[in-house]
Write an enzyme that holds these catalytic residues in place. Structure first.
Site, mmCIF file in Angstrom:
data_model
loop_
_atom_site.group_PDB
_atom_site.id
_atom_site.type_symbol
_atom_site.label_atom_id
_atom_site.label_comp_id
_atom_site.label_asym_id
_atom_site.label_seq_id
_atom_site.Cartn_x
_atom_site.Cartn_y
_atom_site.Cartn_z
ATOM 1 C CE LYS A 172 -1.808 1.572 4.055
ATOM 2 N NZ LYS A 172 -1.475 2.976 4.367
ATOM 3 C CG ASN A 173 2.225 2.680 3.511
ATOM 4 O OD1 ASN A 173 1.089 2.992 3.194
ATOM 5 N ND2 ASN A 173 2.596 2.471 4.751
ATOM 6 C CB CYS A 227 -5.622 9.997 11.279
ATOM 7 S SG CYS A 227 -3.999 9.395 11.714
ATOM 8 N NE ARG A 253 0.280 10.450 10.286
ATOM 9 C CZ ARG A 253 -0.259 9.394 9.679
ATOM 10 N NH1 ARG A 253 -1.341 8.864 10.180
ATOM 11 N NH2 ARG A 253 0.269 8.894 8.581
ATOM 12 C CG ASP A 262 3.049 1.529 9.579
ATOM 13 O OD1 ASP A 262 3.208 1.762 8.377
ATOM 14 O OD2 ASP A 262 2.747 2.410 10.411
ATOM 15 N NE ARG A 290 -7.539 4.395 5.366
ATOM 16 C CZ ARG A 290 -6.948 5.440 5.919
ATOM 17 N NH1 ARG A 290 -7.376 5.910 7.083
ATOM 18 N NH2 ARG A 290 -5.928 6.018 5.321
HETATM 19 C C1 EPZ Z 1 4.007 7.024 6.410
HETATM 20 O O1 EPZ Z 1 3.165 8.027 6.935
HETATM 21 C C2 EPZ Z 1 3.146 5.785 6.273
HETATM 22 N N1 EPZ Z 1 2.061 6.073 5.314
HETATM 23 C C3 EPZ Z 1 2.579 5.411 7.644
HETATM 24 O O2 EPZ Z 1 1.831 4.206 7.474
HETATM 25 C C4 EPZ Z 1 3.750 5.146 8.587
HETATM 26 O O3 EPZ Z 1 3.245 4.874 9.873
HETATM 27 C C5 EPZ Z 1 4.654 6.385 8.649
HETATM 28 O O4 EPZ Z 1 5.082 6.739 7.320
HETATM 29 C C6 EPZ Z 1 5.896 6.157 9.496
HETATM 30 O O5 EPZ Z 1 6.615 5.071 8.987
HETATM 31 C C7 EPZ Z 1 2.338 6.041 3.994
HETATM 32 O O6 EPZ Z 1 3.460 5.813 3.576
HETATM 33 C C8 EPZ Z 1 1.183 6.316 3.069
HETATM 34 P P1 EPZ Z 1 5.841 10.463 8.508
HETATM 35 P P2 EPZ Z 1 3.677 9.555 6.962
HETATM 36 O O7 EPZ Z 1 5.719 11.707 7.695
HETATM 37 O O8 EPZ Z 1 4.606 9.801 5.826
HETATM 38 C C9 EPZ Z 1 6.045 13.846 11.780
HETATM 39 C C10 EPZ Z 1 -0.002 2.788 7.695
HETATM 40 O O9 EPZ Z 1 -0.465 2.226 8.698
HETATM 41 N N2 EPZ Z 1 5.929 14.801 10.655
HETATM 42 O O10 EPZ Z 1 7.001 9.559 8.261
HETATM 43 O O11 EPZ Z 1 2.503 10.439 7.109
HETATM 44 C C11 EPZ Z 1 4.775 13.038 11.983
HETATM 45 O O12 EPZ Z 1 3.869 13.736 12.783
HETATM 46 C C12 EPZ Z 1 0.429 4.233 7.775
HETATM 47 O O13 EPZ Z 1 0.167 2.239 6.573
HETATM 48 C C13 EPZ Z 1 5.998 16.176 10.913
HETATM 49 O O14 EPZ Z 1 6.139 16.603 12.062
HETATM 50 O O15 EPZ Z 1 4.511 9.591 8.303
HETATM 51 C C14 EPZ Z 1 5.287 11.790 12.650
HETATM 52 O O16 EPZ Z 1 5.424 12.034 14.032
HETATM 53 C C15 EPZ Z 1 0.112 4.854 9.130
HETATM 54 N N3 EPZ Z 1 5.900 17.043 9.871
HETATM 55 C C16 EPZ Z 1 6.680 11.600 12.047
HETATM 56 O O17 EPZ Z 1 7.024 12.853 11.455
HETATM 57 C C17 EPZ Z 1 5.752 16.629 8.574
HETATM 58 O O18 EPZ Z 1 5.691 17.464 7.656
HETATM 59 C C18 EPZ Z 1 6.750 10.544 10.957
HETATM 60 O O19 EPZ Z 1 5.713 10.837 10.038
HETATM 61 C C19 EPZ Z 1 5.684 15.235 8.339
HETATM 62 C C20 EPZ Z 1 5.787 14.350 9.385
#
Ligand code: EPZ
Length: 415
Positions: free
Chosen positions: A22-23, A116, A121, A304, A396
């Site tokens: 998915k990711n 969410c 996020r 995850d 999802r």
């Molecule tokens: C990706 O989400 C994945 N989704 C998530 O999988 C996964 O949990 C996550 O990466 C971490 O590995 C997809 O790839 C579609 P991040 P993402 O940006 O990119 C902070 C699932 O279950 N952050 O790596 O949204 C954020 O709040 C999903 O399949 C900022 O502060 O996660 C978090 O604490 C859930 N500012 C940390 O970074 C930003 O601009 C990591 O988030 C972006 C992120």
């Protein structure tokens, strides 16, 4: 409202084949916005999130056909570079259209994804990167408004590792004028898979999979013909299913090399793991040993998989500490596991899990995608019947999980 009903206590056995990631599929589908022509993407999982992204792109005028695990996309006639709130709010990863739209069309209007269940996020780092590349970005009425005649290469440092932030900016940089360097970039296999798709489209990218990615922008790209890599989180979920039921299962079409952290933890917990190219055999050996887990960006233990390994630790002989460092609220499954008899105490960002001899089936509620998976895993091992409601969360990110589990001998059905 559909539910999943599980009568627990059966040892799983047999074979399961893993779907596409998915990711990885989501950013790769978004990448088809970067150039005209017909893109072909194979091994696309049949998931609600994929269908949502397809809807968002059709809404822009892009032609997207999703057939049996393949996406055929043509963004030649893209009319409006806009992703509306009513679609984006159902899937945060829709923000992945932002980078490609600004790079190809010079403007984008994408709804702020909103939070969410697992956290706020924010997408501030996505926006910071685009601004560094010369885009003018403003947030108006809940929408990200971005525009740029042509993006220019920039030096971008992420103070937090962000997976979709890295992906969004890598896509934007592919068509920028000059070189972009992403520092402290995400190293997830899905980032590498996207880079491979972009390179096939003619992008010039080095260092994907390391924390410094260099992208030399080009004038034009060409359509991709790419096969999405296997879903490592679905793989991890079935590994735990084999271990928690003391079963003996073979997992095919997977990528064991992307799961080192999980495989070492599940072995430490006492399961027997045999790896051979794209196959993992898991044999649960009865006694589950407690292990401590700290979630980290790849190659650390994946956040995850945190909820899923917590279900296994509920039945360990001893106490485990699970420390969630990526998201601020990713313990919503704890209250539901407690209803099944688990002994878990939350202290700040850590869950202290004291193993109990058995879990008892109960009516429980899914709260987010991976929490739903942890409840299914607990239900497989629990004594009696577990009824999991709000399973739209599950659909999802898991393709036909009840069909795959039934084929392994589980007593599970959707009602
Ligand atoms: C990706 O989400 C994945 N989704 C998530 O999988 C996964 O949990 C996550 O990466 C971490 O590995 C997809 O790839 C579609 P991040 P993402 O940006 O990119 C902070 C699932 O279950 N952050 O790596 O949204 C954020 O709040 C999903 O399949 C900022 O502060 O996660 C978090 O604490 C859930 N500012 C940390 O970074 C930003 O601009 C990591 O988030 C972006 C992120």
């Amino acid at each position: 409202m559909k539910s999943i009903v599980i009568n627990g206590g059966r040892k799983l056995s047999g074979e399961v084949s893993i779907s596409g990631s998915k990711n990885a599929a989501l950013p790769i589908i978004a990448a088809s916005l970067l150039c005209e022509g017909e893109h072909r993407i194979a091994n696309v999982p049949s998931l609600v999130d994929v269908k949502t992204l397809a809807k968002i792109m059709r809404n822009m005028g892009v032609s997207v056909e999703l057939t049996d695990h393949e996406a055929v996309i043509d963004s030649t006639r893209l009319a409006s570079p806009e992703a509306p709130y009513d679609l984006v709010r159902t899937m945060r990863a829709s923000v992945l259209v932002l980078g490609p739209l600004v790079a190809r069309f010079g403007k984008a209007r994408v709804s702020l994804p909103g939070g969410c269940a697992i956290g706020a996020r924010p997408v501030n780092l996505h926006i910071m990167g685009l601004e560094k590349m010369g885009a003018e970005v403003s947030i108006e009425h809940g929408y990200i408004e971005a525009k740029a005649k042509r993006l220019s290469g920039a030096q971008i440092y992420f103070d937090i590792v962000t997976v979709t932030g890295t992906e969004n900016l890598m896509m934007a940089a592919a068509l920028a004028d000059g070189e972009t360097v992403l520092e402290n970039a995400a190293k997830e296999p899905e980032v590498v898979d996207l880079a491979n798709a972009l390179i096939q489209m003619g992008a010039r990218i080095e260092g994907a999979g390391t924390d410094i990615i260099r992208i030399k922008g080009v004038e034009k790209l060409r359509p991709m013909d790419h096969r999405v890599l296997p879903d490592r989180i679905e793989t991890g979920t079935f590994i735990i299913a084999g271990a928690i039921t003391s079963g003996n299962i073979v997992i095919r079409n997977c990528a064991p090399q992307h799961l080192d952290a999980l495989l070492s933890k599940v072995s430490e917990a006492g399961a027997q793991i045999a790896v051979d190219k794209d196959i993992i055999r898991v044999t649960g050996t009865g006694g589950i040993k407690p292990v401590n887990v700290k979630t980290l960006p790849h190659p650390g233990f994946p956040t995850d998989m945190q909820a899923q390994i917590m279900s296994l630790m509920c039945l360990a002989r001893g106490t485990s500490v699970i420390n969630e460092t990526i998201f601020e609220n990713r313990f919503t499954h704890v209250a539901e596991l407690r209803r099944m008899g688990a002994d878990i105490v939350i202290e700040g960002g850590s869950a202290i899990v004291k193993g109990v001899p058995k879990l008892l089936g109960a009516p429980v509620m899914a709260t987010d995608l991976r929490a739903s998976a942890s409840l299914i895993l607990a239900g497989l091992a629990a004594e009696g019947q577990t009824v999991i409601s709000r399973i739209y969360h599950l659909d999802r990110g898991y393709e036909d999980i009840e069909g795959k589990l039934s084929a392994l001998g589980a007593d599970v059905k959707r009602v």
